[in-house]
Structure formats: C-alpha cells, structure tokens
Design a protein around this motif. Structure first.
Motif, PDB file in Angstrom:
ATOM      1  N   ASN A 125       0.816  -1.209   0.000  1.00  0.00           N
ATOM      2  CA  ASN A 125       0.000   0.000   0.000  1.00  0.00           C
ATOM      3  C   ASN A 125       0.857   1.271   0.000  1.00  0.00           C
ATOM      4  OD1 ASN A 125      -1.300   2.014   2.357  1.00  0.00           O
ATOM      5  ND2 ASN A 125      -2.635   1.570   0.633  1.00  0.00           N
TER       6      ASN A 125
ATOM      7  N   HIS B 138      -3.294   4.668  -6.040  1.00  0.00           N
ATOM      8  CA  HIS B 138      -4.478   4.728  -5.182  1.00  0.00           C
ATOM      9  C   HIS B 138      -4.808   6.120  -4.651  1.00  0.00           C
ATOM     10  CE1 HIS B 138      -1.463   4.696  -1.975  1.00  0.00           C
ATOM     11  NE2 HIS B 138      -2.399   4.842  -1.064  1.00  0.00           N
TER      12      HIS B 138
ATOM     13  N   HIS C  96      -7.257   8.520  -1.002  1.00  0.00           N
ATOM     14  CA  HIS C  96      -6.867   9.706  -0.222  1.00  0.00           C
ATOM     15  C   HIS C  96      -7.646  10.940  -0.640  1.00  0.00           C
ATOM     16  CE1 HIS C  96      -3.824   7.556   1.943  1.00  0.00           C
ATOM     17  NE2 HIS C  96      -3.291   7.113   0.821  1.00  0.00           N
TER      18      HIS C  96
ATOM     19  N   ASP D 211      -5.639   4.906   4.442  1.00  0.00           N
ATOM     20  CA  ASP D 211      -5.081   3.611   4.010  1.00  0.00           C
ATOM     21  C   ASP D 211      -5.571   2.485   4.914  1.00  0.00           C
ATOM     22  OD1 ASP D 211      -3.453   4.432   1.822  1.00  0.00           O
ATOM     23  OD2 ASP D 211      -2.015   5.266   3.247  1.00  0.00           O
TER      24      ASP D 211
HETATM   25 FE   FE2 Z   1      -1.943   5.568   0.834  1.00  0.00          FE
END
Ligand code: FE2
Ligand code: FES
Length: 337
Positions: free
Chosen positions: A161, A167, A172, A285
């Motif tokens: 991650n 991502h 986020h 996350d």
């Molecule tokens: Fe992240």
C-alpha cells in the motif's frame, strides 16, 4: 496451491524487524515481545539486550515470568538460568550442574541491535540487511515520530500500500489525493540486491491543508522484507517518510512511522500538525486495508491482476518471492515456537 507471503512466512525469521521504540523497554526486563506469530522474552543480559523464545525448554514455562539476576534470566518455575545467548548455565536441582546440563536445555538467542531509535531483531542469520537510511542524523532534517499503530493487516500488504502510486485519487480523497491525477505515468524502477527503488512524479495537494496542488517527486526505496523509505520533493521542502513494520502475527502488524523534513528543521513547531496530517493520511489507508479478507500478498502468479501501472508493487512480490526461495535453500534451525 497459492503461496502467500504473510506475517508468519518462514523467511521472516531470516530478516530484521523492529520490536519497539527503545524507550518502551524500561529496566532489565523480561519484556514480552510478539513477532511472526511467536512469543519472545526480551531482557538485558550482562553484555546487552537478549531475545529468547518465551518458553523454557524444561517444562515450557514462559520465561517472561522469570527474573533477571546477575546478568542471567532465571525461570520462575524450577530456577534454570540462561545466558544472553540462550545457553543454560545453571540447573539448581542438579548438584553437579555444569557437567550434567543436557544439550536440549539450551535456547537459541536472536540478534538484537538498536537503530533509528528502535530495537531490531533477527531471529536467525539474516538474509537481507537492515534498512540503510543515508540521511539519518543529517542536520538538514527535523524529525517527528508518529504514535505507533497496530493494524489488522499483513506487513507485506501495508508495504504494498505504501509503495502503491495508483491509489491516491481514490483512497486519499480527503488528504493527498487529486481526483484529476489518475493516470500513472511511466516511472523508473531499479533493483539492487534486497532493495529496490522507484522514481515517480505527480501532482499532489500541498500538505498545508489549503487544497492547493503542486508537482512533487516521490522516491521510494523498499528494503526486504517490508520496510520503506519515501522521499517527497516539493518546491520548498523535502520530506522523508520511513515505514518500519513489526509482523506480530498472521493478521496483525505494528507500524513505526518516522517523518524527517527540512521544514521541521527550520520550524520544529510544525511537529504536531505534521503528525496529525500524516495520521489522517494513514487512516485512509488503514480503513481500506483492514477490509481485505486476505492478510498476505500472493506469490503465485495469476492470483492478482497486474498492469504496467503496478510495476513497483510487482517488484515487491518478486523480492518476497526471492526471499522465500533463499530461506528454502538455507533451511532454518534452532528456535522453538
Ligand atoms: Fe496511501
Ligand atoms: S519450566 Fe523452567 S525451570 Fe522448569
């Protein structure tokens, strides 16, 4: 059958792991330590920290119930004593103890070292070296430590991650993600032994919470098995984020995050806001990762779908796969569960 790299993968016994901030361990111990699904006793021997399996070889009592006296650890049940290396040096029930100690009475001690304000251990001869952070100690950077966190996720997943560059616009949304910066452009990737690096550029929200966007560079270095340094280059600041993982058991990982920044050297008063912001990024996350029903990273090809945007996290799988092979060709010996 799918091979998974999770927190109890046998190769992790041949790697360095943090087990806590040095300041967590008062006095001589023994302190209970959880690592790779097993229990250990950390204590101060006459020549420094010792980590032994938390199970006496006699009647299997936890050595963390014992006491440290004169530089040895004495079991609370029948008083057997162990040196820092795990050698049984006294069996009180035997009159002529030293000559009567059976080979099965000895334990294997781990290697214990102090780095980056943390205690690190390797349960067996390490295959991969400790992470080397070249800017550590530099006057150009101020430093803050985030409160350590324990996640319901595997260390390999968390590293996956932290390395992931695709991502941000989705995970986020409230912090560093830019909804319009979705395409992962080609980036440089290179492998050097048990380390690999990637250089990536994208636009990100400025960390002042204003929502303003600016270009930033991201330089990742991943150290096997699952430690990461990330250097963020902004127009007016350089930030270094260090992620060190303690694989506690199959489903649980403690992460130690250290942030170094030029801005923190100029103005240490930024520390609390810096920590609050990074905690908010990390929570995004964590909220996602803890929903994954699997707690490891598959090493078997075909279980996951990959694209060229995932080159960096595919490289992580390659390194973990190489680690698994290296551990298989050099079998483990020694420690009891
Ligand atoms: Fe992240
Ligand atoms: S169980 Fe430890 S001395 Fe007997």
């Amino acid at each position: 059958m799918t091979e998974w790299f999770d927190n109890e993968h046998p190769s992790l016994r041949r790697c360095w792991h943090p087990i806590g901030e040095v300041s967590e361990f008062d006095g001589v111990g023994p302190h209970l330590v959880r690592l790779v699904g097993a229990y250990f006793a950390l204590w101060k021997a006459s020549d420094g920290w010792s980590l032994l399996p938390d199970q006496c070889p006699h009647r299997l009592a936890p050595l963390t119930q014992g006491t440290v006296t004169d530089g040895v650890l004495r079991c609370a049940y029948h008083g057997w004593c162990f040196s820092g290396e795990g050698t049984c040096v006294e069996i009180p029930a035997l009159e002529n103890a030293t000559s009567s100690i059976p080979p099965t009475a000895h334990l294997s001690g781990a290697q214990v070292e102090e780095h980056y304000g943390l205690l690190w251990v390797a349960l067996e001869d390490p295959i991969a070296p400790l992470p080397a952070i070249s800017d550590w100690g530099s006057d150009a950077f101020g430093l803050v430590r985030l409160p350590y966190q324990t996640w319901n996720a595997g260390a390999a997943q968390m590293t996956d991650n932290f390395l992931d560059v695709g991502h941000f616009p989705f995970t986020h949304t409230a912090t560093i993600g830019d909804a319009d910066d979705r395409v992962v452009h080609d980036y440089e990737l290179s492998r050097d032994g048990w380390t690999f690096s990637a250089h990536h550029e994208h636009s990100a929200k400025v960390l002042d919470g204003s929502g303003r966007l600016e270009k930033r560079t991201m330089d990742f270095v991943c150290f096997a098995p699952h430690h990461v340094s990330l250097r963020l280059g902004y127009e007016d600041d350089t930030i270094l984020l260090l992620f060190f993982h303690q694989p506690i058991d199959r489903e649980t990982t403690r992460v130690f995050v250290i942030q170094m920044a030029e801005s923190l050297a100029k103005d240490p008063g930024l520390g609390p806001d810096t920590i609050a912001f990074q905690m908010a990024v990390g929570k995004e996350d964590r909220d996602l990762l803890e929903t994954l029903r699997t707690k490891g990273v598959p090493l078997t090809p075909g279980v996951e779908a990959n694209t060229r945007a995932d080159r960096i996290t595919v490289e992580l799988r390659r390194v973990l796969s190489d680690l698994a092979s290296a551990a298989r060709t050099r079998p483990l010996t020694g420690l009891v569960e």
